[in-house]
Scaffold this active site. Structure first.
Site, PDB file in Angstrom:
ATOM      1  N   GLY A 187       0.794  -1.224   0.000  1.00  0.00           N
ATOM      2  CA  GLY A 187       0.000   0.000   0.000  1.00  0.00           C
ATOM      3  C   GLY A 187       0.823   1.268   0.000  1.00  0.00           C
ATOM      4  O   GLY A 187       0.291   2.349  -0.234  1.00  0.00           O
ATOM      5  N   CYS A 236     -27.081 -10.468 -16.375  1.00  0.00           N
ATOM      6  CA  CYS A 236     -26.492 -10.152 -17.681  1.00  0.00           C
ATOM      7  C   CYS A 236     -27.459 -10.577 -18.782  1.00  0.00           C
ATOM      8  O   CYS A 236     -28.017 -11.673 -18.749  1.00  0.00           O
ATOM      9  CB  CYS A 236     -25.161 -10.879 -17.834  1.00  0.00           C
ATOM     10  N   CYS A 258     -25.475 -13.628 -20.792  1.00  0.00           N
ATOM     11  CA  CYS A 258     -25.128 -14.912 -20.184  1.00  0.00           C
ATOM     12  C   CYS A 258     -25.931 -15.187 -18.912  1.00  0.00           C
ATOM     13  O   CYS A 258     -25.776 -16.243 -18.318  1.00  0.00           O
ATOM     14  CB  CYS A 258     -23.627 -14.996 -19.909  1.00  0.00           C
ATOM     15  N   CYS A 291     -22.311  -8.211 -18.965  1.00  0.00           N
ATOM     16  CA  CYS A 291     -21.096  -8.321 -18.156  1.00  0.00           C
ATOM     17  C   CYS A 291     -20.045  -7.375 -18.718  1.00  0.00           C
ATOM     18  O   CYS A 291     -19.820  -7.332 -19.929  1.00  0.00           O
ATOM     19  CB  CYS A 291     -20.525  -9.733 -18.231  1.00  0.00           C
ATOM     20  N   CYS A 319     -17.996 -13.449 -19.742  1.00  0.00           N
ATOM     21  CA  CYS A 319     -19.313 -13.564 -20.362  1.00  0.00           C
ATOM     22  C   CYS A 319     -19.267 -14.565 -21.522  1.00  0.00           C
ATOM     23  O   CYS A 319     -20.125 -15.446 -21.633  1.00  0.00           O
ATOM     24  CB  CYS A 319     -19.757 -12.190 -20.866  1.00  0.00           C
TER      25      CYS A 319
END
Lengths: 297, 256
Positions: free
Chosen positions: A31, A240, A243, A265, A271
């Site tokens: 970080g 979606c 899909c 997606c 997808c």
């Protein structure tokens, strides 16, 4: 000019060495933003110069490379960076998440969980999470140094007081290993939970701002929130259209000028993989019906 | 009784110039100390040295901390000093803009110090912010407005609320009424006097306005060219100034 005139992966070895040093330091202090001597790249700032430099530094000739732009493999940024490394490093490329060893990404984390041995490289426009709250670099560095992160919550407070909920939906600040507050790059907050405890190495490169930071595998990453307004990984409330996936991040696509729209997606590879495996959504079902109708006519 | 803050020979030089020279005093809990003097006499330099914004070249500033008793703040590590700056100390700037975040709502401004010391409950933070706005006579309905929409006097009161919300024990004020018109000044002074009495605050007030110290300060220090030329009880110094400069200062006030 002969393409072999370039060193492997475009950058010279000394530059890659310098970047690797920064990456190692970043991995050692999860970080923490490590300054590095960012090079001019043959693309404008904002197009992923930081990510490209990090990718160039970690690529080996045996790697298989994938580039994601907003989840898609076939948009300008993804196509041009992929072909850049095809030419300069002659590495294999792929669009399949599970087959890639190095994935450079802009704005998304793949839906498919990453595995050990993979490296995810993020393109970062502004690495400093406190930047829009405190313009002085000297002061933000001091705030990181002394762990003075109250200001980050002021931003979230402002969100709630103005919108009634935490309206920050991307580049949602996280705290790493209970120490550094980090900007996860402009990924949707839906992806934030995938940052923590990932099996892959995650590297963040900001070219213009000359910073590299990193999350080693299995790092604790917590999204900041309030006790009475907890963090929520939000997404559009639809499946979606292609899909039928219920638990993926969706793009809204406007389909006509009469209010028609569909949700698909944002991760195209995921997808397509689902569709190939036989999953269908509202639109793909419709198409098979109409085809059947034409056959019978 | 242990002094809350005691300064010993605090000195600050700007190259060959003297900012303030060998200033010593004790401030006891609940006491308000006024520092007066003309422009350039080193009042603000001294205040900034005491509050840890400037590093003095010599001397010590001993503060009676809650946890560990008297400690020299100049020898503290920076995190400790900054922590003190957010909890037990408060600093009211002359210009509210220097002490406020102008892009953040009034509630956010007041809540910042709470969040900086670890408050993580939105409802509580907002409740406290609203409460403090009311205590400084700002309408609670303005809690989501930005300070840019506030008048000068309201901004100054907001700055005071923002500083006092964590219940500090010592407040540094640098010309708190500067730039305000007289009726607004009067209300602000009234408010400050009330808060200082209610909360048992100690305060160090730097000003060139003798009326302000007359109203607020228990004791007075007169500064000239970086040196303290006279100290004493406020009424004593103002009514019977001994040093030539104090006499000049007192006699320079226009009588209406």
């Amino acid at each position: 000019m002969n393409e072999d005139a370039y060193n492997f992966a475009y950058l010279d070895e000394q530059t890659k060495r310098m970047i690797r040093r920064a990456i190692l330091k970043g991995l050692a202090i999860p970080g923490y933003q490590v300054p590095f001597a960012s090079r001019e790249m043959p693309m404008p700032y904002g197009w992923g110069t930081g990510g490209v430099q990090v990718s160039a530094a970690v690529l080996t000739p045996e790697d298989r490379f994938k580039v994601i732009d907003q989840g898609a493999d076939d948009t300008t940024n993804a196509v041009s960076i992929r072909s850049f490394f095809e030419r300069t490093a002659k590495v294999e490329t792929t669009t399949v998440t599970s087959e890639a060893t190095v994935i450079q990404t802009r704005h998304r984390i793949p839906e498919e969980p990453l595995s050990e041995g993979q490296i995810l490289v993020y393109q970062v426009p502004i690495p400093e999470p406190l930047r829009f709250l405190e313009p002085r670099e000297s002061e933000t560095r001091k705030m990181h140094e002394l762990e003075e992160y109250g200001l980050m919550h002021v931003k979230l407070y402002e969100d709630i007081s103005r919108h009634g909920h935490i309206a920050t939906s991307y580049a949602y600040p996280v705290k790493v290993e209970d120490r550094y507050v980090m900007d996860p790059s402009p990924i949707p907050k839906f992806d934030n939970p995938k940052l923590g405890d990932s099996e892959a190495i995650q590297l963040f490169g900001a070219g213009r701002e000359q910073r590299i930071y990193a999350l080693p595998p299995h790092t604790e990453v917590v999204s900041l929130d309030f006790d009475d307004h907890p963090f929520e990984a939000s997404k559009a409330d639809h499946p979606c259209t292609l899909c039928g996936a219920e638990n993926t991040y969706l793009d809204e696509v406007i389909t006509d000028d009469a209010g028609g729209r569909m949700f698909v997606c944002s991760d195209t590879d995921y997808c397509e993989g689902r569709q190939a495996a036989g999953f269908t959504g509202a639109m793909t079902q419709m198409r098979s019906f109409s085809l059947a109708g034409e056959d019978s006519a | 009784m242990t002094p809350l803050l005691s300064a010993r020979d605090v000195t600050k030089r700007y190259g060959a110039h003297i900012g303030c020279a060998a200033v010593s005093f004790d401030l006891y809990p609940g006491e308000v100390l006024g520092i007066v003097g003309e422009s350039g006499s080193g009042k603000s330099t001294l205040l900034n040295c005491l509050a840890g914004h400037l590093a003095p070249d010599g001397g010590e500033v001993v503060f009676d901390t809650r946890a560990e008793g008297p400690r020299d703040t100049l020898q503290m590590s920076e995190p400790e000093r900054r922590m003190l700056g957010r909890t037990d100390w408060a600093f009211v700037h002359q210009h509210a803009r220097d002490g406020l975040r102008m892009g953040v709502s009034a509630g956010g401004n007041v809540g910042e110090r709470l969040m900086a010391v670890g408050a993580r409950h939105y409802g509580d933070i907002r409740g406290k912010a609203t409460d403090w706005l009311e205590r400084v006579e700002i309408d609670a309905t303005r809690v989501d407005d930005r300070p840019t929409t506030f008048s000068g006097g309201m901004q100054q009161r907001l700055q005071i609320a923002r500083n006092l919300v964590t219940g500090p024990r010592l407040v540094f004020m640098d010309e708190p009424t500067g730039g305000l018109d007289v009726s607004v000044q009067a209300r602000l002074l009234d408010l400050l006097r009330g808060l200082v009495r209610d909360m048992g605050l100690s305060a160090i007030i730097v000003t060139h306005d003798l009326a302000v110290v007359r109203l607020l300060a228990d004791r007075l220090m007169v500064m000239k060219d970086g040196h303290v030329v006279e100290t004493g009880l406020t009424d004593q110094v103002l009514d019977d100034p001994q040093h030539a400069y104090s006499q000049l200062l007192v006699s320079s006030v226009l009588q209406v």
